[in-house]
Design a protein around this motif. Structure first.
Motif, PDB file in Angstrom:
ATOM      1  N   MET A  11      -5.311   8.118 -14.793  1.00 25.95           N
ATOM      2  CA  MET A  11      -4.270   8.677 -13.920  1.00 25.95           C
ATOM      3  C   MET A  11      -4.118   7.776 -12.703  1.00 25.95           C
ATOM      4  SD  MET A  11      -4.245  12.667 -13.020  1.00 25.95           S
ATOM      5  CE  MET A  11      -2.741  13.436 -12.458  1.00 25.95           C
ATOM      6  N   LEU A  12      -2.913   7.526 -12.299  1.00 25.05           N
ATOM      7  CA  LEU A  12      -2.723   6.765 -11.065  1.00 25.05           C
ATOM      8  C   LEU A  12      -2.952   7.684  -9.870  1.00 25.05           C
ATOM      9  CD1 LEU A  12       0.412   4.637 -11.962  1.00 25.05           C
ATOM     10  CD2 LEU A  12      -1.947   3.819 -11.667  1.00 25.05           C
ATOM     11  N   ALA A  13      -3.488   7.107  -8.821  1.00 21.26           N
ATOM     12  CA  ALA A  13      -3.728   7.895  -7.610  1.00 21.26           C
ATOM     13  C   ALA A  13      -2.433   8.541  -7.123  1.00 21.26           C
ATOM     14  CB  ALA A  13      -4.326   6.997  -6.527  1.00 21.26           C
ATOM     15  N   CYS A  14      -1.312   7.808  -7.227  1.00 19.72           N
ATOM     16  CA  CYS A  14      -0.044   8.346  -6.707  1.00 19.72           C
ATOM     17  C   CYS A  14       0.392   9.600  -7.458  1.00 19.72           C
ATOM     18  CB  CYS A  14       1.047   7.287  -6.739  1.00 19.72           C
ATOM     19  SG  CYS A  14       1.413   6.670  -8.377  1.00 19.72           S
ATOM     20  N   GLN A  15      -0.158   9.836  -8.652  1.00 19.26           N
ATOM     21  CA  GLN A  15       0.222  11.024  -9.417  1.00 19.26           C
ATOM     22  C   GLN A  15      -0.353  12.314  -8.836  1.00 19.26           C
ATOM     23  OE1 GLN A  15      -0.947   9.065 -13.338  1.00 19.26           O
ATOM     24  NE2 GLN A  15       0.753  10.341 -13.999  1.00 19.26           N
ATOM     25  N   VAL A  16      -1.302  12.204  -7.921  1.00 21.33           N
ATOM     26  CA  VAL A  16      -1.838  13.449  -7.332  1.00 21.33           C
ATOM     27  C   VAL A  16      -1.190  13.784  -5.987  1.00 21.33           C
ATOM     28  CG1 VAL A  16      -4.030  13.264  -8.559  1.00 21.33           C
ATOM     29  CG2 VAL A  16      -3.878  12.419  -6.201  1.00 21.33           C
ATOM     30  N   GLN A  17      -0.166  13.023  -5.609  1.00 21.90           N
ATOM     31  CA  GLN A  17       0.558  13.346  -4.372  1.00 21.90           C
ATOM     32  C   GLN A  17       0.935  14.835  -4.352  1.00 21.90           C
ATOM     33  OE1 GLN A  17       1.418  11.648  -1.552  1.00 21.90           O
ATOM     34  NE2 GLN A  17       2.499  13.482  -0.856  1.00 21.90           N
ATOM     35  N   GLY A  18       0.496  15.553  -3.333  1.00 19.28           N
ATOM     36  CA  GLY A  18       0.861  16.966  -3.167  1.00 19.28           C
ATOM     37  C   GLY A  18       0.145  17.927  -4.102  1.00 19.28           C
ATOM     38  N   MET A  62       0.849  -1.196   0.000  1.00 20.29           N
ATOM     39  CA  MET A  62       0.000   0.000   0.000  1.00 20.29           C
ATOM     40  C   MET A  62       0.887   1.250   0.000  1.00 20.29           C
ATOM     41  SD  MET A  62      -3.202  -1.132   0.197  1.00 20.29           S
ATOM     42  CE  MET A  62      -4.453  -0.314   1.170  1.00 20.29           C
ATOM     43  N   ILE A  63       0.389   2.301  -0.650  1.00 17.15           N
ATOM     44  CA  ILE A  63       1.118   3.568  -0.570  1.00 17.15           C
ATOM     45  C   ILE A  63       0.177   4.623  -0.012  1.00 17.15           C
ATOM     46  CG2 ILE A  63       2.830   3.199  -2.394  1.00 17.15           C
ATOM     47  CD1 ILE A  63       0.942   4.631  -4.285  1.00 17.15           C
ATOM     48  N   ASN A  64       0.764   5.569   0.675  1.00 16.22           N
ATOM     49  CA  ASN A  64      -0.036   6.634   1.271  1.00 16.22           C
ATOM     50  C   ASN A  64       0.051   7.880   0.396  1.00 16.22           C
ATOM     51  OD1 ASN A  64      -1.720   7.243   3.572  1.00 16.22           O
ATOM     52  ND2 ASN A  64      -0.226   8.854   3.949  1.00 16.22           N
ATOM     53  N   ILE A  65      -1.106   8.430   0.060  1.00 16.08           N
ATOM     54  CA  ILE A  65      -1.137   9.594  -0.826  1.00 16.08           C
ATOM     55  C   ILE A  65      -1.800  10.744  -0.083  1.00 16.08           C
ATOM     56  CG2 ILE A  65      -2.044  10.471  -3.018  1.00 16.08           C
ATOM     57  CD1 ILE A  65      -2.115   7.373  -3.748  1.00 16.08           C
ATOM     58  N   SER A  66      -1.122  11.881  -0.054  1.00 17.20           N
ATOM     59  CA  SER A  66      -1.681  13.074   0.590  1.00 17.20           C
ATOM     60  C   SER A  66      -1.831  14.150  -0.473  1.00 17.20           C
ATOM     61  CB  SER A  66      -0.749  13.592   1.685  1.00 17.20           C
ATOM     62  OG  SER A  66      -0.624  12.611   2.679  1.00 17.20           O
ATOM     63  N   PHE A  67      -2.979  14.758  -0.499  1.00 18.18           N
ATOM     64  CA  PHE A  67      -3.236  15.774  -1.516  1.00 18.18           C
ATOM     65  C   PHE A  67      -4.370  16.671  -1.041  1.00 18.18           C
ATOM     66  CE2 PHE A  67      -7.066  13.931  -3.646  1.00 18.18           C
ATOM     67  CZ  PHE A  67      -7.127  12.733  -2.937  1.00 18.18           C
ATOM     68  N   THR A  68      -4.637  17.708  -1.827  1.00 15.39           N
ATOM     69  CA  THR A  68      -5.747  18.603  -1.487  1.00 15.39           C
ATOM     70  C   THR A  68      -6.935  18.212  -2.347  1.00 15.39           C
ATOM     71  OG1 THR A  68      -4.186  20.362  -0.964  1.00 15.39           O
ATOM     72  CG2 THR A  68      -6.466  21.020  -1.335  1.00 15.39           C
ATOM     73  N   LEU A  69      -8.028  17.906  -1.690  1.00 10.30           N
ATOM     74  CA  LEU A  69      -9.226  17.460  -2.392  1.00 10.30           C
ATOM     75  C   LEU A  69     -10.364  18.421  -2.065  1.00 10.30           C
ATOM     76  CD1 LEU A  69     -10.810  15.364  -4.032  1.00 10.30           C
ATOM     77  CD2 LEU A  69     -11.071  14.033  -1.944  1.00 10.30           C
ATOM     78  N   PRO A  86      -3.374   0.466  -2.980  1.00  8.67           N
ATOM     79  CA  PRO A  86      -2.358  -0.278  -3.720  1.00  8.67           C
ATOM     80  C   PRO A  86      -1.779   0.613  -4.821  1.00  8.67           C
ATOM     81  CG  PRO A  86      -4.352  -1.600  -3.455  1.00  8.67           C
ATOM     82  CD  PRO A  86      -4.686  -0.202  -3.005  1.00  8.67           C
ATOM     83  N   PRO A  87      -0.508   0.434  -5.169  1.00  9.79           N
ATOM     84  CA  PRO A  87       0.165   1.346  -6.105  1.00  9.79           C
ATOM     85  C   PRO A  87      -0.493   1.455  -7.469  1.00  9.79           C
ATOM     86  CG  PRO A  87       1.718  -0.270  -5.197  1.00  9.79           C
ATOM     87  CD  PRO A  87       0.377  -0.583  -4.619  1.00  9.79           C
TER      88      PRO A  87
END
Ligand code: FES
Ligand code: FES
Length: 162
Positions: A62-69, A1-8, A18-19
Motif C-alpha cells: 500500500m502506498l502511504a498516500c492511500q491512508v490519507q484521512g 514530498m507529499i504530506n499525509i495526515s491520518f489517524t494512527l 516521497p510519493p
C-alpha cells in the motif's frame, strides 16, 4: 514530498514522504513504529500486516498516500500501558509464537477477523490467517489462541487454552 495526515492508533498524525513511499516504510522509518515487519516486501508473507479502516492489509503493498484521512491500527496501538489486548494475552498464554517475527501481523489479522466476526469457526480463522506465514510454529496454537481470545472478548469461559 507529499504530506499525509491520518489517524494512527487513535491519534492524528502526519508525515512528509516521497510519493512512492509504502505505508510500511512510512510507519517504520518516518514514524518509528517498527512493529510491522519487513519480510518479503511483495505481499507474500503478511509480516507487514496492519489494519486500515477495519481491514487487515499488507502495508508493503500500500502506498502511504492511500491512508490519507483514514484510520490505521498497528500492533503498537493494541495494548494499553497496563494490559495486553486479549488477543495478545491469548497468544502469550498459548505459547502460540516462537521467534515472534510473524506475531504482529498474525495478531492484527486475528483482530480484524474478530472485529468483523466475533464467533469464527476454525475454517474462518484459518482463512483469516492464511496470508500470514510463520516459519516456526505449526499454526495449531495460533488457531487455539484466536478461539481463546474470541471467548474472552465475548465474555465466555475458554475451552481452547493450550
Ligand atoms: S513484507 Fe509485506 S507481505 Fe511480506
Ligand atoms: S513465530 Fe517465528 S515466524 Fe512465526
Amino acid at each position: 514530498m507529499i504530506n499525509i495526515s491520518f489517524t494512527l492508533n487513535g491519534e492524528k498524525r502526519s508525515a512528509s514522504v516521497p510519493p512512492e513511499t509504502t505505508l510500511l516504510k512510512m510507519l517504520r522509518e518516518s514514524l518509528n513504529l517498527t512493529g510491522a515487519k519487513l519480510g518479503c516486501d511483495v505481499g507474500d508473507c503478511g509480516a507487514c500486516t496492519v489494519i486500515v479502516d477495519g481491514k487487515a492489509v499488507n502495508s508493503c503493498l500500500m502506498l502511504a498516500c492511500q491512508v490519507q484521512g483514514r484510520e490505521v491500527l498497528t500492533i503498537e496501538g493494541l495494548a494499553t500501558p497496563d494490559h495486553l489486548h486479549p488477543i495478545q494475552e491469548a497468544f502469550e498464554n498459548s505459547a502460540a509464537l516462537q521467534c515472534g517475527f510473524c506475531g504482529p501481523g498474525v495478531i492484527l489479522s486475528a483482530k480484524a477477523l474478530l472485529d468483523a466476526n466475533p464467533n469464527p469457526d476454525v475454517a474462518e480463522i484459518r482463512d483469516a490467517l492464511a496470508g500470514n506465514l510463520c516459519r516456526c510454529t505449526g499454526y495449531t496454537k495460533m488457531i487455539s489462541a484466536v478461539q481463546t481470545a474470541a471467548c474472552t472478548l465475548n465474555g465466555k469461559p475458554s475451552e481452547h487454552s493450550a
